[in-house]
Design an enzyme around this catalytic site. Structure first.
Site, mmCIF file in Angstrom:
data_model
loop_
_atom_site.group_PDB
_atom_site.id
_atom_site.type_symbol
_atom_site.label_atom_id
_atom_site.label_comp_id
_atom_site.label_asym_id
_atom_site.label_seq_id
_atom_site.Cartn_x
_atom_site.Cartn_y
_atom_site.Cartn_z
ATOM 1 N N CYS A 87 -20.355 -105.320 97.677
ATOM 2 C CA CYS A 87 -20.908 -104.569 96.538
ATOM 3 C C CYS A 87 -21.147 -105.464 95.313
ATOM 4 O O CYS A 87 -22.046 -106.290 95.340
ATOM 5 C CB CYS A 87 -20.003 -103.379 96.217
ATOM 6 S SG CYS A 87 -20.863 -102.051 95.343
ATOM 7 N N HIS B 17 -19.957 -100.357 101.724
ATOM 8 C CA HIS B 17 -18.495 -100.404 101.784
ATOM 9 C C HIS B 17 -18.014 -100.201 103.220
ATOM 10 O O HIS B 17 -17.930 -99.074 103.707
ATOM 11 C CB HIS B 17 -17.895 -99.331 100.870
ATOM 12 C CG HIS B 17 -17.996 -99.657 99.421
ATOM 13 N ND1 HIS B 17 -16.942 -100.160 98.690
ATOM 14 C CD2 HIS B 17 -19.038 -99.589 98.564
ATOM 15 C CE1 HIS B 17 -17.320 -100.371 97.443
ATOM 16 N NE2 HIS B 17 -18.596 -100.029 97.340
ATOM 17 N N GLU C 208 -15.065 -100.433 104.393
ATOM 18 C CA GLU C 208 -13.763 -99.747 104.505
ATOM 19 C C GLU C 208 -13.946 -98.245 104.652
ATOM 20 O O GLU C 208 -13.062 -97.551 105.144
ATOM 21 C CB GLU C 208 -12.890 -100.070 103.297
ATOM 22 C CG GLU C 208 -13.167 -99.267 102.041
ATOM 23 C CD GLU C 208 -14.428 -99.687 101.293
ATOM 24 O OE1 GLU C 208 -14.783 -99.019 100.307
ATOM 25 O OE2 GLU C 208 -15.057 -100.690 101.704
#
Length: 377
Positions: free
Chosen positions: A268, A351, A353
């Site tokens: 990011c 992202h 995760e």
């Protein structure tokens, strides 16, 4: 609930109801399309300085709890929801969303047409707004907004970054055991905290890396020396809030790491800072990408992955001169991943995760773990 009054940069003036913290707050309005995970969104430091409009109409029903925190607090300016449910119905809930927001000083705004606001932002772009439970006059709110700094003028990194280094050794949360896993780690890395999410740290540890989190104002020479001595296998550049172009000091430090050949991996904001460090300026998207259900195409495997996203800026296509594009966004074609041709440098815009969101993109952590351990990929 108190009345709350909203004024937007396009001149729109609205009245709604408030929950959570009271007061007057100025920030940038964006919208998030996630169907779940509102606590993870509220506690994501990348939302510092922003009001988040949820397209999911029912918010609050599962309450809040310690396990779903993505950071030490809540950094967004406020949230806007169609209907707020104040009675949690979840065995994991420890506190209602309203109590949580009040404790963290974040505004909650409800009984408002979030579909209209989403369409407005989509058509006109992200814009500044002010919300107040204290000021009800349109003209006064307009003055407050006009005299407040724009989000692009504020460095929120100093606010959200850790002040002292710390170790993180926990993996993903195990819902059967109701505890975090403790994977065996093979190599230590440093993670620069520009507003890092807890589940990113969990993902790095789950892949086999012991993570030492360091502040954004780190000393690059010290990091380089630790790498040369074999103490660390690389450096991770985290997500974070605001305009990356403001972070000149951080870009200069990243350039030093690059010139020393330190392996780098970024997500990011870190992805954007790497582009700036290579001399390619970022640009602001009209309304950004915010949600837990955004498809990106893995150009290396040809597979489509559903990802979590939270960014207002993107890197330019011209960066293909020095890097291979590894991921593309399937909504607008913007770059979502890069592998630089010189050095051992990888980055993704989304992202992996994925909290909230699916887990299919989390293999990216394993790639960096192999790099940090000196393996070829």
């Amino acid at each position: 609930m108190k009345k709350v009054y909203l004024y937007f940069a396009n001149g729109l003036f609205l009245e709604a109801k408030s929950f959570g913290a009271s007061g007057t707050s100025v920030g940038e309005i964006v919208f998030n399309t996630s169907m779940s995970g509102y606590q993870e969104i509220v506690t994501d430091p990348s939302y510092a300085g922003q009001f988040v409009t949820f397209t999911m109409p029912e918010i609050g029903i599962v309450g809040t709890n310690e396990q779903d925190m993505e950071s030490r607090g809540a950094f967004c300016k406020g949230i806007l929801v169609k209907r707020y449910n104040d009675t949690p119905s979840n065995f994991r809930s420890q506190e209602s969303l309203s109590e949580f927001l009040e404790r963290h000083g974040v505004m909650g705004i409800t009984e408002i047409d979030t579909r209209y606001l989403t369409k407005m932002v989509r058509q006109e772009g992200a814009m500044m707004m002010v919300a107040s439970t204290e000021v009800s006059q349109k003209e006064e709110l307009q003055k407050i907004l006009q005299s407040s700094p724009h989000i692009q003028e504020i460095n929120y990194i100093d606010e959200v970054s850790t002040k002292e280094p710390y170790l993180h050794d926990k993996g993903f949360f195990d819902f059967e055991e109701m505890d975090y896993t403790k994977p065996q780690t093979k190599k230590k890395i440093l993670a620069v905290d520009f507003g890092i999410k807890r589940n990113i740290l969990n993902g790095l540890v789950q892949a086999g890396l012991l993570v030492e989190v360091i502040p954004n104002d780190f000393d690059p020479k010290s990091v380089i020396e630790r790498y040369k001595q074999g103490e660390i296998g690389g450096v991770f550049l985290s997500n974070g809030p605001g305009d990356p172009a403001v972070l000149e000091k951080e870009v200069a430090s990243i350039k030093e790491l690059m010139s020393a050949g330190v392996p780098l991996f970024a997500i990011c904001l870190g992805h954007q800072l790497l582009a700036l460090a290579h001399g390619y300026p970022t640009y602001k998207l009209k309304f950004g990408h915010h949600g837990g259900n955004h498809p990106v195409k893995n150009l290396l495997s040809g597979e489509v992955e559903i990802t979590a996203q939270n960014h207002n800026y993107s890197v330019p296509d011209e960066i293909e001169e020095i890097a291979e594009v590894t991921y593309r966004n399937l909504f607008d074609g913007t770059i979502e991943g890069l592998k630089y041709k010189e050095g051992v440098i990888y980055s993704v815009q989304h992202h992996p995760e994925a909290s909230p969101g699916p887990k299919e993109a989390s293999s990216i952590f394993k790639i960096f773990a192999k790099i940090a351990c000196g393996e070829r990929i």
